[in-house]
Design an enzyme around this catalytic site. Structure first.
Site, PDB file in Angstrom:
ATOM      1  N   HIS A  63       3.187-168.965  40.449  1.00  0.00           N
ATOM      2  CA  HIS A  63       2.268-168.775  41.578  1.00  0.00           C
ATOM      3  C   HIS A  63       0.882-169.366  41.252  1.00  0.00           C
ATOM      4  O   HIS A  63       0.749-170.121  40.296  1.00  0.00           O
ATOM      5  CB  HIS A  63       2.193-167.299  41.973  1.00  0.00           C
ATOM      6  N   GLU A 100      -0.161-160.829  40.402  1.00  0.00           N
ATOM      7  CA  GLU A 100       0.784-161.431  39.464  1.00  0.00           C
ATOM      8  C   GLU A 100       0.293-162.807  39.024  1.00  0.00           C
ATOM      9  O   GLU A 100       0.451-163.185  37.862  1.00  0.00           O
ATOM     10  CB  GLU A 100       2.166-161.555  40.116  1.00  0.00           C
ATOM     11  N   HIS A 155       6.393-164.763  34.853  1.00  0.00           N
ATOM     12  CA  HIS A 155       6.253-163.990  36.085  1.00  0.00           C
ATOM     13  C   HIS A 155       6.184-162.505  35.771  1.00  0.00           C
ATOM     14  O   HIS A 155       6.452-162.074  34.642  1.00  0.00           O
ATOM     15  CB  HIS A 155       7.464-164.228  37.007  1.00  0.00           C
ATOM     16  N   GLU A 232      10.536-162.213  33.859  1.00  0.00           N
ATOM     17  CA  GLU A 232       9.815-161.214  34.653  1.00  0.00           C
ATOM     18  C   GLU A 232       9.377-160.168  33.642  1.00  0.00           C
ATOM     19  O   GLU A 232      10.170-159.349  33.172  1.00  0.00           O
ATOM     20  CB  GLU A 232      10.742-160.585  35.703  1.00  0.00           C
TER      21      GLU A 232
END
Ligand code: ZN
Length: 271
Positions: A63, A100, A155, A232
């Protein structure tokens, strides 16, 4: 890939899209330094200095901070090798509003310093946390163009508040990326082991099986031609994990664990 409860434009509402981006040249290889200047790379964590000399690692902080305000850009559809997906997503955030994108960037900065301390060449897919994208297709291309020996996409999830833990996302053999499946699974196993032992974080209680989830819907994996996995690191919507991901000390610990996993894969330093 869950939707957050509050109102965002639909195109940016996917949390931890784990896909990635569109625009912008990437100044790969710039040194990001350490967040807040409070933590330095530890020479003790993964073997003798220089153990990664000659190795190229692509580090992809998922992101970007500007994605929240660029729905029209990151919402463009791209082909991920299997289907269309959006160029990028905004990502998750804690209930307290820590994003995030910021977490991914902070961990990436620590990780970059750690890897460079061991002699690695690090190629980043973005150089700050205020821009937009790049698209997930470009994030994969950056690792490919660098001929990286390993690539990692960082992430944190936006999962159910009652669940916590980390998960490794690994590619599925589906044609063009078949050659990287074997080494990517090995990389994932090394990373899983190092992250569990290095952080104490449990494997995800809701995502994947025993800390591993195979995915065929992510451009970042489908389009990679170098060994690559996603991690993650935790669930930002869980109160226990949220306290961890917002801690610079834990971010540095997570980065060291990721560096140890990459080093195990690249230099055979498995214990
Ligand atoms: Zn994400």
């Amino acid at each position: 890939m869950r939707r957050i409860a509050w109102a965002l434009p639909a195109v940016v509402a996917l949390v931890c899209g784990c896909g990635a981006g569109s625009a912008g040249p990437q100044a790969a290889g710039q040194s990001p330094g350490h967040p807040r200047g409070s933590v330095t790379a530890s020479p003790a964590r993964s073997g003798p200095t220089g153990i990664l000399r000659g190795k190229v690692v692509a580090v992809d902080p998922g992101h970007n901070g500007g994605n929240f305000h660029a729905a029209s850009v990151i919402g463009k559809l791209i082909w991920n090798g299997q289907e269309t997906e959006t160029c990028d997503t905004a990502g998750a955030e804690t209930d307290g509003g820590y994003t995030e994108a910021r977490f991914n960037w902070d961990v990436a900065r620590y990780l970059t310093a750690d890897l460079r301390a061991e002699g690695a060449t690090v190629v980043l897919t973005r150089t700050g946390n205020t821009g937009v994208g790049p698209c997930v297709t470009q994030r994969a291309a950056i690792g490919n163009q660098a001929r990286a020996d390993a690539a990692i996409s960082i992430h944190a999830d936006g999962g159910p508040p009652g669940g916590r833990g980390f998960a490794i996302l690994e590619p599925v053999a589906d044609g063009p990326d078949d050659a990287i499946i074997g080494p990517s699974v090995t990389l994932g196993a090394d990373l899983r082991s190092a992250f569990a032992s290095g952080t104490g974080e449990p494997v995800s209680s809701y995502d994947g099986t025993d800390g591993v989830k195979f995915r065929d819907d992510l451009a970042g994996l489908n389009l990679s031609r170098v060994p690559k996995v996603f991690i993650e690191c935790a669930n930002m919507r869980n109160a226990t994990d949220a306290a961890l991901v917002t801690s610079p000390q834990w971010q540095a610990k997570a980065a060291r664990a990721i560096a140890a996993g990459l080093t195990a894969f690249l230099a055979g330093t498995r214990s």
